[in-house]
Design an enzyme around this catalytic site. Structure first.
Site, short mmCIF file in Angstrom:
data_model
loop_
_atom_site.label_atom_id
_atom_site.label_comp_id
_atom_site.label_asym_id
_atom_site.label_seq_id
_atom_site.Cartn_x
_atom_site.Cartn_y
_atom_site.Cartn_z
N CYS A 251 -4.96 -2.71 -4.94
CA CYS A 251 -4.99 -1.27 -4.66
C CYS A 251 -4.56 -0.46 -5.88
CB CYS A 251 -4.17 -0.94 -3.41
SG CYS A 251 -4.51 0.72 -2.78
N HIS B 182 -6.92 -4.15 0.64
CA HIS B 182 -5.64 -4.83 0.89
C HIS B 182 -5.88 -6.19 1.52
CE1 HIS B 182 -2.85 -1.58 -0.09
NE2 HIS B 182 -3.85 -0.79 0.25
N GLU C 24 -3.83 -8.47 2.12
CA GLU C 24 -2.72 -8.80 3.02
C GLU C 24 -2.88 -8.17 4.40
OE1 GLU C 24 -2.67 -6.64 0.60
OE2 GLU C 24 -1.35 -4.95 1.03
#
Lengths: 257, 216
Positions: free
Chosen positions: B83, B194, B196
């Site tokens: 990001c 992202h 994650e």
């Protein structure tokens, strides 16, 4: 192919347990929010919203631990709402692993809190929750007002103006609940959803009133919502998330399948 | 024991990145740190980031993270930017009235604009670009292993990267405009989305990173 509309199941959590009941068919402990969130993630939920309705201080500690556990096992965005009144509350939830926090009543009583929060943590993690109720009569142009205390207290604030103001203060997303529709299972208030979605440039999550899959479709196609939030239709296995997604996709809505 | 340093420059939520890394590889030590010694000692380096670029760059410079990043990239060890950690590697960002970034790779960070529209339907598109969008892989890379073409990943950003060097583009995405969402060059990989928070596909990418030897 482009950006998908999101389906967000919402869990009401009190002292570390899901309340309002969740009845999955083959799940042993229906009250554990982490187990339920993981189940929704596996089904393809696009995000999870965790609404903390705990009143006591001790209970709040439990909430932090629940968020920590959830963030270690669930790898989709997690929003925590309920009782977010100060920057310390936000810091604590983000540290526990929340991706976004939802500010509701505190924004009404202290709008500058939203500004401060967005400056400190970034707009991407600040959701402002708006509880709106229709106040116009049958022959008048539609108008909605902000209510607090679960829809009991009017504030005199116009919902569309308020949404614009919150976005100008740094809200990165609006979670819009229609207080007239909440729990009625008769569909979103599409008028206020559309009015706010068209008034602001940030995503709007529609909430309150979902009873059927057509309601989800209407929320996106007529209400122009970017995401739809629902609780009971998923909790009680009336519909699964894959069913909801397939239904919406079949009606031309871009979904993550 | 293998180790990964998640560079902590005080911006945003590093916990979700650390938790996802621990989840995909319990045998890897995850260090959330700004200590140059620890970053140097780690086998792999991850530069995360959320929030506004001006604040991020200010903290990166104040804490000396700029030097750590340059050293990690030059060392040849696997490096992953996420990001704002991707955007920070560019020359320049339009955000906050214009901010000079690390200049590790030639490219600019541009604003989606106040009147972003779908080129086909002319419908207004919301900014930030928030949610799950399709990622088109434009080259073969070890970090894409086991991830299907056009898999959806979770995004949240108002600014996007345009790389100057087309050979460094590893993936593209469409949202009103087409833009670069992954960069690959030698031991460096960087993504706008992202991983994650991107469930299976995202965890696969992180796992690939933890098994990557840093060669394209």
């Amino acid at each position: 192919m482009g950006l998908a509309k999101r389906i967000i199941p919402c869990l009401d959590v009190e002292n570390g347990r899901v309340v309002k009941g969740v009845k999955f068919l083959d799940i042993r402990d229906a009250g554990d929010p982490v187990e339920i969130a993981r189940r929704y993630e596996q089904q393809g939920a696009d995000e999870i919203t965790f609404l903390d309705i705990t009143a006591s201080h001790e209970g709040r500690e439990t909430t932090v631990h629940t968020v920590e556990r959830m963030a270690s096992e669930v790898f989709i965005p997690l929003t925590v709402g309920g009782g977010i009144r100060a920057c310390e509350d936000i810091r604590r939830m983000l540290n526990a692993g929340a991706d976004k926090v939802s500010i509701n009543t505190a924004a009404v009583f202290n709008p500058d809190f939203v500004k401060e929060a967005a400056e400190r943590f970034g707009s991407q993690c600040i959701v402002v929750a708006i509880d709106a109720k229709k106040v116009s009569g049958p022959d008048e142009p539609e108008r909605w007002e902000i209510f607090t205390h679960g829809g009991r207290k009017p504030t005199g604030l116009d919902a569309v103006d308020w949404a614009r103001k919150m976005v100008s203060y740094g809200a990165g997303e609006i979670l819009l609940t229609s207080m007239d529709q909440d729990g009625m299972k008769s569909g979103f208030d599409l008028g206020v959803t559309r009015a706010i979605s068209e008034a602001v440039h940030v995503p709007v999550i529609a909430s309150g009133g979902v009873g059927t899959l057509d309601h989800l479709v209407e929320g996106v196609l007529l209400g122009k919502a970017d995401a739809v939030l629902a609780a009971s239709i998923f909790h009680f296995n009336e519909y699964t998330i894959p069913e909801a997604k397939a239904y919406m996709a079949a009606r031309g809505i871009e979904m993550r399948l | 024991m293998a180790s990964v340093a998640v560079i902590d420059y005080g911006m945003g939520n590093l916990h979700s990145v650390a938790k996802a890394l621990e989840h995909v590889s319990p045998e890897t030590e995850v260090w959330v740190t700004a200590d140059p010694e620890q970053v140097r000692a780690a086998d792999r380096v991850l530069l995360p980031g959320v929030g506004a670029i001006r604040d991020c760059m200010a903290e990166i410079r104040r804490l000396g993270v700029d030097a750590e990043v340059a050293e990690a990239i030059a060392s040849g060890k696997p490096f992953l930017g996420i990001c704002v950690g991707f955007q920070a590697l560019m020359d320049f960002s339009e955000e906050n009235g214009g901010v000079d970034c690390l200049g590790a790779f030639p490219g600019r960070v541009c604003f989606f604009g106040d009147d972003l529209r779908d080129p086909h339907t002319q419908q207004t598109l919301k900014v930030p670009h928030m949610g799950w969008n399709c990622v088109q892989q434009t080259l073969d890379h070890p970090l894409w292993q086991g991830i299907e073409q056009n898999s959806r990943f979770y995004f949240v950003h108002s600014y996007y990267v345009q790389l100057q060097n087309a050979n460094q583009v590893a993936a593209r995405c469409e949202y009103g405009v087409g833009f670069d969402v992954a960069l690959a060059q030698d031991n460096v990989f960087a993504v706008q989305f992202h991983p994650e928070k991107s469930q299976k596909a995202g965890l696969q990418l992180l796992q690939n990173f933890l098994h990557w030897d840093g060669r394209p």
